[in-house]
Design a protein around this motif. Sequence first.
Motif, PDB file in Angstrom:
ATOM      1  N   GLY A  22       2.364  16.611   6.600  1.00  0.00           N
ATOM      2  CA  GLY A  22       1.132  16.392   7.345  1.00  0.00           C
ATOM      3  C   GLY A  22       0.433  15.086   7.010  1.00  0.00           C
ATOM      4  N   TYR A  23       0.957  14.344   6.017  1.00  0.00           N
ATOM      5  CA  TYR A  23       0.356  13.072   5.603  1.00  0.00           C
ATOM      6  C   TYR A  23       1.377  11.942   5.744  1.00  0.00           C
ATOM      7  N   VAL A  24       0.875  10.737   5.941  1.00  0.00           N
ATOM      8  CA  VAL A  24       1.720   9.549   6.093  1.00  0.00           C
ATOM      9  C   VAL A  24       1.108   8.408   5.285  1.00  0.00           C
ATOM     10  N   TRP A  25       1.901   7.374   5.055  1.00  0.00           N
ATOM     11  CA  TRP A  25       1.359   6.197   4.377  1.00  0.00           C
ATOM     12  C   TRP A  25       0.333   5.516   5.272  1.00  0.00           C
ATOM     13  N   ARG A  26      -0.744   5.062   4.674  1.00  0.00           N
ATOM     14  CA  ARG A  26      -1.816   4.423   5.449  1.00  0.00           C
ATOM     15  C   ARG A  26      -1.390   3.065   5.967  1.00  0.00           C
ATOM     16  N   GLU A  27      -0.738   2.254   5.143  1.00  0.00           N
ATOM     17  CA  GLU A  27      -0.160   0.971   5.537  1.00  0.00           C
ATOM     18  C   GLU A  27      -1.170  -0.015   6.126  1.00  0.00           C
ATOM     19  N   THR A  28      -2.289  -0.220   5.434  1.00  0.00           N
ATOM     20  CA  THR A  28      -3.140  -1.348   5.795  1.00  0.00           C
ATOM     21  C   THR A  28      -2.383  -2.649   5.544  1.00  0.00           C
ATOM     22  N   ARG A  29      -1.367  -2.563   4.716  1.00  0.00           N
ATOM     23  CA  ARG A  29      -0.359  -3.591   4.520  1.00  0.00           C
ATOM     24  C   ARG A  29       0.909  -2.859   4.076  1.00  0.00           C
ATOM     25  N   PRO A  30       2.072  -3.472   4.123  1.00  0.00           N
ATOM     26  CA  PRO A  30       3.306  -2.736   3.836  1.00  0.00           C
ATOM     27  C   PRO A  30       3.328  -2.042   2.480  1.00  0.00           C
ATOM     28  N   SER A  31       2.618  -2.577   1.497  1.00  0.00           N
ATOM     29  CA  SER A  31       2.628  -1.978   0.159  1.00  0.00           C
ATOM     30  C   SER A  31       1.619  -0.845  -0.010  1.00  0.00           C
ATOM     31  N   ASP A  32       0.824  -0.568   1.013  1.00  0.00           N
ATOM     32  CA  ASP A  32      -0.209   0.469   0.931  1.00  0.00           C
ATOM     33  C   ASP A  32       0.420   1.830   1.217  1.00  0.00           C
ATOM     34  N   HIS A  33       0.741   2.565   0.149  1.00  0.00           N
ATOM     35  CA  HIS A  33       1.393   3.860   0.269  1.00  0.00           C
ATOM     36  C   HIS A  33       0.428   5.011  -0.013  1.00  0.00           C
ATOM     37  N   VAL A  34      -0.851   4.795   0.168  1.00  0.00           N
ATOM     38  CA  VAL A  34      -1.810   5.897   0.045  1.00  0.00           C
ATOM     39  C   VAL A  34      -1.544   6.881   1.177  1.00  0.00           C
ATOM     40  N   CYS A  35      -1.428   8.157   0.825  1.00  0.00           N
ATOM     41  CA  CYS A  35      -1.113   9.184   1.818  1.00  0.00           C
ATOM     42  C   CYS A  35      -2.381   9.659   2.522  1.00  0.00           C
TER      43      CYS A  35
END
Length: 236
Positions: free
Chosen positions: A100-113
């Motif tokens: 139900g969660y995905v990486w936020r990806e404000t930039r490619p390295s942003d892996h906040v779910c």
Amino acid sequence: MSVNDATRGPRMSLRRAIARVAAVLALVAGPLTVAPAAHAYGPYGPYTCANSLVWREATPGDLVCVTPARRSIIWQENADAWKHVQPGGGPYGPDTCVQGYVWRETRPSDHVCVVPDSRWWASQDNRNAALGYANIAEIPANGTYSGWDGRMWVSGSGFTPNGSIAVYGWATDTRYMIRAGNALTLARSGGYLPTTYFTSSGCSLNYQRTMLVITVDAATGLVRNAGQQYIPCGWA
């Protein structure tokens, strides 16, 4: 006459001399206090946000401008990030999100779910990043270029490899973004944008109006100013 009286005159003369030298130095060199360098930037440099907006700061160096409410959500997502990572990792490595969660990806390295809606908003923030700054004319080029050789072209380096680059014109007289007809182009694997044309060969220039050529890296929201050009047909 006391010893103090005898030495007071020479001391006073020495003090006056020192004071005069200091005054001359002050006139020549300016105040001895450290002052900011003179420039035309806003209070926070060339990426100063427009009124009522603040830097998103989803990751270090993230200068995309958003509303304070949006930044609060982002920061809360950062604080809660550990709650939404699959214990022990998964098919996407140690940062694999729970269902139900995905990486936020404000930039490619942003892996906040985050929930999918938040990732969508992050992508919109990036694509609209050029609209958030107090003075877009202050934005640096940082390795981007534009020109005219019968057609309008843009090139540059340092973009997200294989990422989408949006190109706009910022009309300095009307103050609005003009999206190029062929606005999206793709950087190569090394982050290099080869010379890309955005007008037809039969296009003419409006020598009465100028614009700033603005590029936006859709993967990071990084905005650059590729220089001032006359407005070509199709961009007015």
